[in-house]
Scaffold this active site. Structure first.
Site, PDB file in Angstrom:
ATOM      1  N   HIS A  88     103.373  53.596  50.992  1.00  0.00           N
ATOM      2  CA  HIS A  88     103.184  53.250  52.408  1.00  0.00           C
ATOM      3  C   HIS A  88     101.701  53.192  52.722  1.00  0.00           C
ATOM      4  CE1 HIS A  88     102.980  57.634  52.615  1.00  0.00           C
ATOM      5  NE2 HIS A  88     102.548  57.581  53.860  1.00  0.00           N
TER       6      HIS A  88
ATOM      7  N   HIS B 186      99.417  54.621  54.758  1.00  0.00           N
ATOM      8  CA  HIS B 186      98.469  55.643  55.219  1.00  0.00           C
ATOM      9  C   HIS B 186      97.270  55.775  54.274  1.00  0.00           C
ATOM     10  CE1 HIS B 186     101.715  57.726  57.883  1.00  0.00           C
ATOM     11  NE2 HIS B 186     101.095  56.750  58.513  1.00  0.00           N
TER      12      HIS B 186
ATOM     13  N   ASP C 163      95.501  58.204  53.173  1.00  0.00           N
ATOM     14  CA  ASP C 163      95.485  59.193  52.085  1.00  0.00           C
ATOM     15  C   ASP C 163      96.354  58.754  50.910  1.00  0.00           C
ATOM     16  OD1 ASP C 163      97.693  59.786  53.929  1.00  0.00           O
ATOM     17  OD2 ASP C 163      98.060  61.561  52.702  1.00  0.00           O
ATOM     18  N   HIS C 164      96.980  57.584  51.026  1.00  0.00           N
ATOM     19  CA  HIS C 164      97.784  57.021  49.933  1.00  0.00           C
ATOM     20  C   HIS C 164      97.189  55.728  49.379  1.00  0.00           C
ATOM     21  CE1 HIS C 164     101.382  59.672  50.714  1.00  0.00           C
ATOM     22  NE2 HIS C 164     100.605  59.892  51.755  1.00  0.00           N
TER      23      HIS C 164
ATOM     24  N   HIS D 277     109.141  57.581  58.119  1.00  0.00           N
ATOM     25  CA  HIS D 277     107.769  58.096  58.218  1.00  0.00           C
ATOM     26  C   HIS D 277     106.850  56.956  58.641  1.00  0.00           C
ATOM     27  CE1 HIS D 277     104.222  60.426  57.199  1.00  0.00           C
ATOM     28  NE2 HIS D 277     103.826  59.490  56.367  1.00  0.00           N
TER      29      HIS D 277
ATOM     30  N   ASP E  46     105.920  60.040  51.323  1.00  0.00           N
ATOM     31  CA  ASP E  46     106.004  61.018  52.409  1.00  0.00           C
ATOM     32  C   ASP E  46     107.370  60.973  53.100  1.00  0.00           C
ATOM     33  OD1 ASP E  46     103.412  61.706  51.850  1.00  0.00           O
ATOM     34  OD2 ASP E  46     102.552  60.900  53.699  1.00  0.00           O
TER      35      ASP E  46
ATOM     36  N   HIS F 174     102.907  65.461  48.878  1.00  0.00           N
ATOM     37  CA  HIS F 174     102.167  66.597  49.444  1.00  0.00           C
ATOM     38  C   HIS F 174     102.748  67.939  48.997  1.00  0.00           C
ATOM     39  CE1 HIS F 174      99.611  64.317  52.259  1.00  0.00           C
ATOM     40  NE2 HIS F 174     100.637  63.491  52.308  1.00  0.00           N
TER      41      HIS F 174
HETATM   42 ZN   LIG Z   1     100.553  61.508  53.016  1.00  0.00          ZN
HETATM   43 ZN   LIG Z   2     102.026  59.226  55.190  1.00  0.00          ZN
END
Ligand SMILES: [Zn+2]
Ligand SMILES: [Zn+2]
Length: 257
Positions: free
Chosen positions: A52, A54, A56-57, A108, A130, A168
């Site tokens: 996805h 985001h 941090d990905h 999410h 996530d 995570h």
């Molecule tokens: Zn994440």
């Molecule tokens: Zn995420």
């Protein structure tokens, strides 16, 4: 195959899979730890799998693609650094000689996907980003409780031996909440002790398995009477409606300390 959770940021894992020569990485939010591992082990990065959008990905996607020429795969309906091969449910890809089937798991984010491989060294595996965490699930940033419930149900129906590679290390916090929901779940109590020991040794709690999650994760247990009753005590959720129970649990977890 070697399955490596590379720690990044506060609590992310950048999952890397390699055969000693070729590697794939999932959701590289940071190129640094991935490149360091590739260099130290003389690995060629062949593919980047994104679940996805985001940051941090995806933050390390461009740098890793530029350095290696790796092909990038990602969800059909989200903004991912181009060029990207776009995937949706029903698609399958072959990377490092392994087959990965794509599942749509919105909730999410609106276009979140997961990658399921039916057999890696004799056991299935899912990279679920996530969506599903050990003992918990992702927050609903772009989706409805109904969507997330359906996505989690899809993951829960995978073979029990499926290794769950989520992004995570939220397990201890999730299990604290799970224990508040189901204080009498003996498997949950045992698993929580195991995870506390692992974390005190600095080890990851992941991967988990689908079979284990079905026993300890309240978000997969909305039809269990004890879970439904706890949700009802929280916000008078209809105990007979698993989506309403799920929505109550998600709200309760958002407020839980
Ligand atoms: Zn994440
Ligand atoms: Zn995420």
């Amino acid at each position: 195959m070697n399955l490596i959770p590379l720690p990044a940021f506060q609590d992310n894992y950048l999952w890397l899979l390699h055969d000693g020569q070729r590697a794939l990485v999932v959701d590289p939010g940071d190129a640094g730890p991935v490149q360091a591992y590739l260099d130290a082990n003389a690995l060629q990065l062949e593919a980047i799998l994104v679940t996805h959008h985001h940051a941090d990905h995806t933050g390390g996607v461009d740098a890793l693609r530029d350095a290696s020429g790796a092909r990038v795969y990602g969800p059909a309906h989200e903004r991912i650094p181009e060029p990207v091969t776009r995937l949706a449910e029903g698609d399958a890809i072959e990377v490092l000689g392994l087959r990965f089937e794509v599942l749509d798991v919105p909730g999410h984010t609106a276009g979140h996907i997961a990658y399921f491989s039916p057999d890696i060294d004799g056991a299935p595996l899912v990279f679920c980003g996530d969506t599903l965490f050990s003992g918990g699930c992702g927050r609903l940033f772009e989706g409805t409780p109904r969507q997330m419930f359906d996505s989690l149900s899809k993951l829960a129906a995978l073979p029990g031996a499926t290794r769950v590679c989520c992004t995570h290390e939220y397990t201890l916090g999730n299990l604290k909440f799970a224990t508040a929901v189901e204080p009498d779940n003996a498997q949950l109590i045992h698993y929580r002790q195991q995870c506390e020991q692992r974390r005190s040794r600095g080890e990851p709690t992941l991967p988990s398995t689908i079979a284990l999650e079905n026993e300890v994760n309240p978000f997969l247990r909305t039809r269990q009477p004890a879970v439904a009753q706890a949700a009802h005590r929280f916000d008078a959720a209809d105990e007979a409606d698993p989506v309403a129970v799920f929505a109550a649990l998600r709200q309760w977890k958002n407020e839980f300390r």
